[in-house]
Design an enzyme around this catalytic site. Structure first.
Site, PDB file in Angstrom:
ATOM      1  N   CYS A  43       0.896  -1.406   0.121  1.00 40.35           N
ATOM      2  CA  CYS A  43      -0.056  -0.024  -0.173  1.00 40.35           C
ATOM      3  C   CYS A  43       0.774   1.053  -0.044  1.00 40.35           C
ATOM      4  O   CYS A  43       2.131   1.150   0.061  1.00 40.35           O
ATOM      5  CB  CYS A  43      -0.946  -0.025   1.276  1.00 40.35           C
ATOM      6  SG  CYS A  43      -2.000  -1.508   1.291  1.00 40.35           S
ATOM      7  N   HIS A  82       9.001 -35.953 -32.631  1.00 39.20           N
ATOM      8  CA  HIS A  82       7.909 -36.271 -33.308  1.00 39.20           C
ATOM      9  C   HIS A  82       7.633 -35.101 -34.047  1.00 39.20           C
ATOM     10  O   HIS A  82       6.199 -34.987 -34.683  1.00 39.20           O
ATOM     11  CB  HIS A  82       6.801 -36.376 -32.324  1.00 39.20           C
ATOM     12  CG  HIS A  82       6.960 -37.696 -31.407  1.00 39.20           C
ATOM     13  ND1 HIS A  82       6.606 -38.953 -32.061  1.00 39.20           N
ATOM     14  CD2 HIS A  82       7.321 -38.079 -30.234  1.00 39.20           C
ATOM     15  CE1 HIS A  82       6.908 -39.852 -30.963  1.00 39.20           C
ATOM     16  NE2 HIS A  82       7.379 -39.187 -29.925  1.00 39.20           N
ATOM     17  N   GLU A  98       6.405 -12.580 -25.407  1.00 36.76           N
ATOM     18  CA  GLU A  98       5.742 -11.287 -25.204  1.00 36.76           C
ATOM     19  C   GLU A  98       6.652  -9.942 -25.039  1.00 36.76           C
ATOM     20  O   GLU A  98       6.234  -8.681 -25.279  1.00 36.76           O
ATOM     21  CB  GLU A  98       4.659 -11.395 -24.344  1.00 36.76           C
ATOM     22  CG  GLU A  98       4.904 -11.605 -22.627  1.00 36.76           C
ATOM     23  CD  GLU A  98       3.746 -11.667 -22.013  1.00 36.76           C
ATOM     24  OE1 GLU A  98       3.876 -12.050 -20.904  1.00 36.76           O
ATOM     25  OE2 GLU A  98       2.773 -11.072 -22.273  1.00 36.76           O
ATOM     26  N   LYS A 121       6.905 -15.465 -22.026  1.00 37.81           N
ATOM     27  CA  LYS A 121       7.754 -14.541 -21.439  1.00 37.81           C
ATOM     28  C   LYS A 121       8.554 -13.926 -22.502  1.00 37.81           C
ATOM     29  O   LYS A 121       8.584 -12.542 -22.833  1.00 37.81           O
ATOM     30  CB  LYS A 121       8.662 -14.479 -20.005  1.00 37.81           C
ATOM     31  CG  LYS A 121       7.791 -14.801 -18.923  1.00 37.81           C
ATOM     32  CD  LYS A 121       7.100 -13.702 -18.321  1.00 37.81           C
ATOM     33  CE  LYS A 121       5.927 -13.461 -18.709  1.00 37.81           C
ATOM     34  NZ  LYS A 121       4.658 -14.204 -18.539  1.00 37.81           N
ATOM     35  N   GLU A 151       5.427 -21.169 -19.924  1.00 38.53           N
ATOM     36  CA  GLU A 151       5.477 -20.096 -19.205  1.00 38.53           C
ATOM     37  C   GLU A 151       6.914 -19.398 -19.520  1.00 38.53           C
ATOM     38  O   GLU A 151       6.435 -18.027 -19.926  1.00 38.53           O
ATOM     39  CB  GLU A 151       5.276 -19.971 -17.626  1.00 38.53           C
ATOM     40  CG  GLU A 151       5.387 -18.715 -17.116  1.00 38.53           C
ATOM     41  CD  GLU A 151       4.506 -17.757 -17.469  1.00 38.53           C
ATOM     42  OE1 GLU A 151       3.435 -18.160 -18.191  1.00 38.53           O
ATOM     43  OE2 GLU A 151       4.805 -16.369 -17.084  1.00 38.53           O
ATOM     44  N   LYS A 166      -2.632  -5.194 -20.380  1.00 40.54           N
ATOM     45  CA  LYS A 166      -2.231  -5.824 -19.162  1.00 40.54           C
ATOM     46  C   LYS A 166      -3.644  -6.665 -18.580  1.00 40.54           C
ATOM     47  O   LYS A 166      -3.487  -7.945 -18.093  1.00 40.54           O
ATOM     48  CB  LYS A 166      -2.087  -4.740 -17.998  1.00 40.54           C
ATOM     49  CG  LYS A 166      -1.773  -5.480 -16.727  1.00 40.54           C
ATOM     50  CD  LYS A 166      -0.756  -6.405 -16.543  1.00 40.54           C
ATOM     51  CE  LYS A 166      -0.382  -6.871 -15.218  1.00 40.54           C
ATOM     52  NZ  LYS A 166       0.467  -8.324 -15.239  1.00 40.54           N
ATOM     53  N   ASN A 196       1.144  -1.449   6.492  1.00 40.14           N
ATOM     54  CA  ASN A 196       1.158  -2.014   5.289  1.00 40.14           C
ATOM     55  C   ASN A 196       1.861  -3.006   5.545  1.00 40.14           C
ATOM     56  O   ASN A 196       2.501  -3.471   6.345  1.00 40.14           O
ATOM     57  CB  ASN A 196       2.499  -0.998   4.168  1.00 40.14           C
ATOM     58  CG  ASN A 196       2.593  -1.605   3.131  1.00 40.14           C
ATOM     59  OD1 ASN A 196       1.778  -2.284   2.592  1.00 40.14           O
ATOM     60  ND2 ASN A 196       3.396  -1.088   2.340  1.00 40.14           N
ATOM     61  N   GLY A 197       1.109  -4.244   4.989  1.00 40.93           N
ATOM     62  CA  GLY A 197       1.593  -5.383   5.164  1.00 40.93           C
ATOM     63  C   GLY A 197       0.615  -6.708   5.676  1.00 40.93           C
ATOM     64  O   GLY A 197      -0.973  -6.325   5.661  1.00 40.93           O
ATOM     65  N   TRP A 253      -4.416  -1.063  -0.716  1.00 42.61           N
ATOM     66  CA  TRP A 253      -4.505  -1.839  -1.949  1.00 42.61           C
ATOM     67  C   TRP A 253      -4.802  -3.286  -1.184  1.00 42.61           C
ATOM     68  O   TRP A 253      -4.272  -4.125  -0.976  1.00 42.61           O
ATOM     69  CB  TRP A 253      -3.095  -2.130  -2.490  1.00 42.61           C
ATOM     70  CG  TRP A 253      -3.569  -2.656  -4.112  1.00 42.61           C
ATOM     71  CD1 TRP A 253      -3.701  -2.046  -4.981  1.00 42.61           C
ATOM     72  CD2 TRP A 253      -3.389  -4.150  -4.585  1.00 42.61           C
ATOM     73  NE1 TRP A 253      -4.036  -2.738  -6.338  1.00 42.61           N
ATOM     74  CE2 TRP A 253      -3.717  -4.025  -5.736  1.00 42.61           C
ATOM     75  CE3 TRP A 253      -3.197  -5.129  -3.846  1.00 42.61           C
ATOM     76  CZ2 TRP A 253      -3.606  -5.115  -6.477  1.00 42.61           C
ATOM     77  CZ3 TRP A 253      -3.178  -6.167  -4.617  1.00 42.61           C
ATOM     78  CH2 TRP A 253      -3.500  -6.400  -5.883  1.00 42.61           C
ATOM     79  N   ARG A 275       0.915   2.512  -7.339  1.00 38.55           N
ATOM     80  CA  ARG A 275       0.724   1.079  -6.672  1.00 38.55           C
ATOM     81  C   ARG A 275      -0.592   0.776  -6.636  1.00 38.55           C
ATOM     82  O   ARG A 275      -0.701  -0.678  -6.090  1.00 38.55           O
ATOM     83  CB  ARG A 275       1.323   1.258  -5.260  1.00 38.55           C
ATOM     84  CG  ARG A 275       2.836   1.972  -5.341  1.00 38.55           C
ATOM     85  CD  ARG A 275       3.143   2.265  -4.023  1.00 38.55           C
ATOM     86  NE  ARG A 275       3.176   1.154  -3.213  1.00 38.55           N
ATOM     87  CZ  ARG A 275       4.780   0.525  -2.775  1.00 38.55           C
ATOM     88  NH1 ARG A 275       5.749   1.124  -3.497  1.00 38.55           N
ATOM     89  NH2 ARG A 275       4.539  -0.363  -2.107  1.00 38.55           N
TER      90      ARG A 275
HETATM   91  C1  AGP Z   1       1.026 -12.758 -18.991  1.00 38.50           C
HETATM   92  O1  AGP Z   1       2.234 -12.435 -19.281  1.00 38.50           O
HETATM   93  C2  AGP Z   1       0.307 -11.975 -20.131  1.00 38.50           C
HETATM   94  N1  AGP Z   1       0.132 -10.509 -19.706  1.00 38.50           N
HETATM   95  C3  AGP Z   1      -1.228 -12.511 -20.271  1.00 38.50           C
HETATM   96  O2  AGP Z   1      -0.821 -13.755 -20.812  1.00 38.50           O
HETATM   97  C4  AGP Z   1      -1.989 -12.547 -19.010  1.00 38.50           C
HETATM   98  O3  AGP Z   1      -1.420 -13.716 -18.377  1.00 38.50           O
HETATM   99  C5  AGP Z   1      -3.548 -13.297 -19.456  1.00 38.50           C
HETATM  100  O4  AGP Z   1      -4.032 -12.204 -20.201  1.00 38.50           O
HETATM  101  C6  AGP Z   1      -4.519 -13.662 -18.444  1.00 38.50           C
HETATM  102  O5  AGP Z   1      -4.652 -12.237 -17.613  1.00 38.50           O
HETATM  103  P1  AGP Z   1      -5.389 -12.432 -16.011  1.00 38.50           P
HETATM  104  O6  AGP Z   1      -4.517 -13.284 -15.024  1.00 38.50           O
HETATM  105  O7  AGP Z   1      -5.590 -10.864 -15.457  1.00 38.50           O
HETATM  106  O8  AGP Z   1      -6.591 -13.219 -16.369  1.00 38.50           O
END
Ligand code: AGP
Length: 613
Positions: A5, A508, A492, A489, A485, A608, A104-105, A78, A30
């Protein structure tokens, strides 16, 4: 419970309420859902302004001019759990109205302290752990102790990760701040002192700061700050001058939020687990379904997108390997149009950092229309998915600003581990050593911390492969899920094409893409399948590929076998070992993107939170 927070406090000749309100605004990035200010203005009462919602709501209370005051503290919350309401907003008071406190925490043992205080007649107005700290300090203060001594006694009683700022109407020439893990920084000016949870809030007023260490109590007056340990012994401190600009300061001195959030992960582990592992080595989960529900569930459907989907894959691995509980993982966008098989003894689990992903929310509503039980694993309190699921477990990772999810993925994966252990406890499953696995979780924060020192080695690899036209990410079992995963990264943030698959699938088809110099990253943390993996590594090397193996530091089998090896601190659990291996791979993606000059925190074409279908 309020990690990450905004905290602010000021004493000096300026209008204190204006200063702390401005400080909150500088901490706005934040994220918050309620805010409040407490101040003294020479009469014998503590005045408080607090509002749920955005800072502008609180600002409306100051539109007709702010009160004259030389001492104020402020907080933007938050929420991690507990609805964002006026009642839950900070500051909170003690029993007697002598002190106001912001926090905070997370205070882990607040329930036992609350019971003790209630037995002495204390009456609580909110459900927060913060109010318990206020009452504990107020009780000591009412017995005649100074404010700083009252805070020291209280902090010695409390467990968790927290920072406090407290003022007293009985000692209006000072205020006190204390730190135990959550960030706290003092600013020193001419005839004025201030405190904040992050540097940006101090920079307009001073660049001379003191970082308050853990287990320290600071007493701030117009003349400066006195810092002691919890026993009251003077603690030396070294003021430093901040030369960051404000934007750099919001990233805690890191060049991008993504790197800051990667480095926040040890604290995120602590916050995610706080209050959920009890002294008896058992898992405690707040407000989930009653035991008979966990007894009767015979299938789990995990529904999510992107990184959250990858956490779901780890969840499947765990629920099936540990509990033998059939689990499927669906992309939300596929689930809702696939006429899924749902039974009334199934549980639908929605993983989402933002809690606003349109496809996940639509899938949730589909399940609810079929009267399927729904559980959310969500980071943002008050978000749609959090509100509409029957039950929700918050990941408590704090605001994740960078579009590329890092710390939320780790927190989601930890909550899935907690859930699996909780079900094992309820079902009293004989073969599962819950106590041992809980101990593994307790050690995870320090193992995560030790991972961060791998960064220089990762940077060298990023420099070597910055121009890679294609990168493979391979593994078996849990490592195969982490590989997906890690690949996302790199895709993206660095826009590098990747080929991810279980290592056994190489021959395969994907093997056709290996050329001399192709980088293949192998997740190799699971000793059970490492020998098989070695033959996959040789398949790649036989075609001139360059192999980077990510394994655990108790493994020497790949030394001299793969061209490069990164070793993460080993633990008992193959699940947590695999999860840990994501950290160097997050860093790899970050540094390749940085070297390629990419717009890391806001990658092209991405958002995001994907609130459109
Ligand atoms: C992950 O790095 C991406 N920003 C994206 O795949 C994200 O994970 C996905 O859109 C899901 O978002 P959410 O966890 O907010 O539902």
């Amino acid at each position: 419970m309020a990690p990450m927070c905004g905290i602010a406090g000021y004493i000096g000749p300026r209008k204190a309420v204006d200063v702390v309100f401005d400080q909150l605004k500088r901490l706005e990035y934040r994220g918050y859902d309620s805010a409040g200010i407490a101040y003294l203005n020479g009469d014998s009462t503590i005045h408080v302004l607090k509002r749920a919602g955005k800072l502008t709501e609180l600002g409306k209370l100051l539109e007709d001019g702010s009160p004259d005051s030389g001492l104020a503290i402020a907080h933007s919350r938050w929420a991690t759990h507990g609805a964002p309401t006026d009642l839950n907003a900070h500051p909170h008071f003690d029993q007697f109205g002598d002190i106001a406190l912001i926090h905070n925490g997370i205070i882990e043992n607040y329930l036992e302290v609350k019971a003790e205080l209630m037995a002495e007649g204390h009456v609580f107005r909110s459900e927060t752990d913060t109010e318990v700290a206020a009452h504990l300090i107020g009780r000591e203060h009412a017995s005649g102790l100074t404010l700083e001594e009252s805070v020291r006694r209280a902090v010695r009683r409390l467990r968790g990760a927290f920072a406090f700022v407290v003022l007293s109407r009985r000692e209006p020439e000072k205020f006190v701040a204390a730190r135990n893990a959550s960030p706290l920084i003092v600013g020193l000016g001419e005839g004025e002192s201030m405190v904040a949870s992050d540097v940006p809030a101090l920079l307009p007023y001073t660049r001379k700061v003191v970082i308050i260490e853990d287990d320290r109590v600071a007493m701030l007056t117009r003349d400066g700050v006195v810092v002691t340990d919890l026993e009251g012994r003077p603690a030396p401190y070294e003021p430093m001058t901040i030369d960051w600009d404000v934007e750099a300061a919001e990233k805690g001195g890191y060049e991008h939020f993504m790197l800051k959030e990667i480095h926040e992960q040890p604290l995120v582990v602590r916050q995610c687990l706080a209050g959920r592992l009890d002294e008896a080595g058992r898992v405690r989960l707040e407000q989930v379904f009653s035991d008979h529900v966990w007894q009767e569930i015979d299938r789990v459907n995990i529904i999510a997108c992107g990184t959250a989907y990858h956490a779901g894959l780890l969840g499947k691995y765990l629920l099936e390997m540990m509990l033998r509980l059939p689990t499927d993982v669906f992309y939300s966008s596929e689930f809702r149009y696939g006429d899924p098989l749902l039974s009334d003894r199934s549980l639908a689990v929605f993983i989402s950092q933002s809690g606003e992903t349109a496809d996940s929310l639509a899938a949730l509503r589909l399940c609810k229309s079929r009267r399927i039980r729904t559980l959310g694993i969500v980071n943002v309190v008050g978000s749609s998915i959090a509100r509409e699921c029957d039950r929700v477990l918050f990941t408590q990772a704090g605001p994740e600003i960078s579009v590329a999810s890092t710390k939320a993925y780790v927190a989601q994966s930890l909550v899935l581990q907690l859930l699996a252990l909780y079900i094992a406890q309820v079902r009293e499953m004989p073969g599962i050593r819950v106590g041992e696995l809980v101990q593994d979780l307790r050690e995870f924060e320090s193992r995560m911390d030790r991972c961060l020192i791998l960064e220089p080695q990762v940077q060298e690899l990023a420099e070597r492969f910055v121009g890679a036209p294609l990168v493979f990410f391979l593994g078996r079992n849990a490592d195969a899920h982490v590989a997906r995963e890690a690949a996302l990264k790199l895709k993206e943030v660095a826009y590098v094409p990747t080929q991810e698959s279980p290592a056994g699938e190489l021959k395969h088809g994907p093997l056709a893409l290996i050329e001399p110099g192709t980088l293949a990253v192998f997740g190799a943390t699971d000793p059970e399948v490492r020998e098989k993996l070695a033959s996959n590594i040789r398949e790649v090397q036989a075609r001139g590929g360059f192999v980077l193996a990510v394994t655990t530091d108790d493994d020497t089998s790949l030394d001299g076998v793969s061209e490069a090896v990164i070793k993460v601190p080993a633990g008992r659990s193959s699940y947590l070992n695999a999860l840990l291996s994501v950290v160097p791979l997050q860093m790899f993606a970050y540094h390749v993107a940085r070297l390629r000059g990419c717009e890391i925190d806001q990658p092209r074409n991405l958002a995001k939170s994907v609130t459109v279908e």
